[in-house]
Write an enzyme that holds these catalytic residues in place. Structure first.
Site, short mmCIF file in Angstrom:
data_model
loop_
_atom_site.label_atom_id
_atom_site.label_comp_id
_atom_site.label_asym_id
_atom_site.label_seq_id
_atom_site.Cartn_x
_atom_site.Cartn_y
_atom_site.Cartn_z
N CYS A 26 7.55 4.06 5.78
CA CYS A 26 6.68 3.82 4.65
C CYS A 26 7.44 3.35 3.41
O CYS A 26 6.86 2.76 2.51
CB CYS A 26 5.87 5.07 4.33
SG CYS A 26 6.86 6.45 3.73
N CYS A 56 0.83 -1.20 0.00
CA CYS A 56 0.00 0.00 0.00
C CYS A 56 0.87 1.25 0.00
O CYS A 56 0.61 2.20 -0.75
CB CYS A 56 -0.93 -0.02 1.21
SG CYS A 56 -2.17 1.30 1.21
#
Length: 226
Positions: free
Chosen positions: A220, A112
């Site tokens: 991330c 994601c």
């Protein structure tokens, strides 16, 4: 083009308190800012705006941010006079092909983040030689060794002018400059990312404990652990 070795050596020799101003002056047009418009964003962006409010500021619009973050982005940019805030986002086709139900974060958060943050940023990374970030050593154990000047494999540099700042210094600067705060800070959010992957921080936890809580994931993908 990547920084010349002489330019990199010069950046490494600039004292921390002057590195932001000198970098923006010496490498004008080759520098951009990556900003999450999160809990401590105002401090870095205020310092940048005092030097050159026209510096490009890139925000990764993942389409999964808290509404408060999007409102804060616009309000802070107006307050500081930032004239070139740019949003990067995954294409509608990429979202439809790879995350049609908005559920990818539930079972593969790395995929994601790649879709919504890493890949959109990769498209513009070659356009700039220096990327300014708001990362700090005090934020978490995985950032404890963060350097002020952080060369990247592609020849660019990530500059972390607040690397040595702790919570007390951040708070003092917020008050001294009367900077607006992200609305979620008052609710216990000390590091703010996408809504599905962020929670408030509990007493005794480090500042980024609310990100991907319960998982081994700490970044991330746009930054490496330091």
């Amino acid at each position: 083009m990547p920084l010349l070795q002489t330019e990199l050596d010069h950046l490494r020799q600039i004292p921390e308190e002057r590195v932001l101003k000198e970098t923006l002056g010496l490498l004008q047009g080759r520098v951009a800012v990556i900003s999450s418009f999160g809990a401590e964003t105002a401090v870095l962006l205020d310092l940048v705006a005092q030097i050159d409010p026209s510096v490009p500021v890139f925000f990764l619009d993942t389409k999964r941010h808290f509404p408060e973050t999007l409102e804060y982005r616009d309000r802070l940019a107006r307050r500081l006079g930032l004239s070139d805030v740019r949003s990067l986002a995954p294409t509608p086709k990429a979202l439809q092909d790879r995350d049609p139900q908005d559920q990818l974060a539930d079972f593969d958060p790395d995929a994601c983040c790649a879709l919504r943050k890493v890949e959109p940023l990769d498209l513009v990374l070659p356009d700039f030689d220096v990327w300014i970030t708001g990362r700090k050593r005090s934020q978490s154990a995985t950032r404890a060794a963060l350097p002020l000047v952080d060369p990247q494999p592609d020849g660019s540099v990530k500059l972390n002018p607040l690397a040595g700042w702790g919570p007390e210094k951040i708070e003092a600067q917020m008050q001294r400059r009367d900077l607006p705060r992200h609305p979620l800070v008052a609710k216990g959010y000390t590091s703010i990312g996408c809504a599905p992957c962020t929670r408030a921080v509990k007493d005794g936890e480090d500042g980024r404990a609310g990100r991907w809580a319960g998982l081994a994931k700490t970044e991330c993908g746009i930054h490496r652990p330091a």
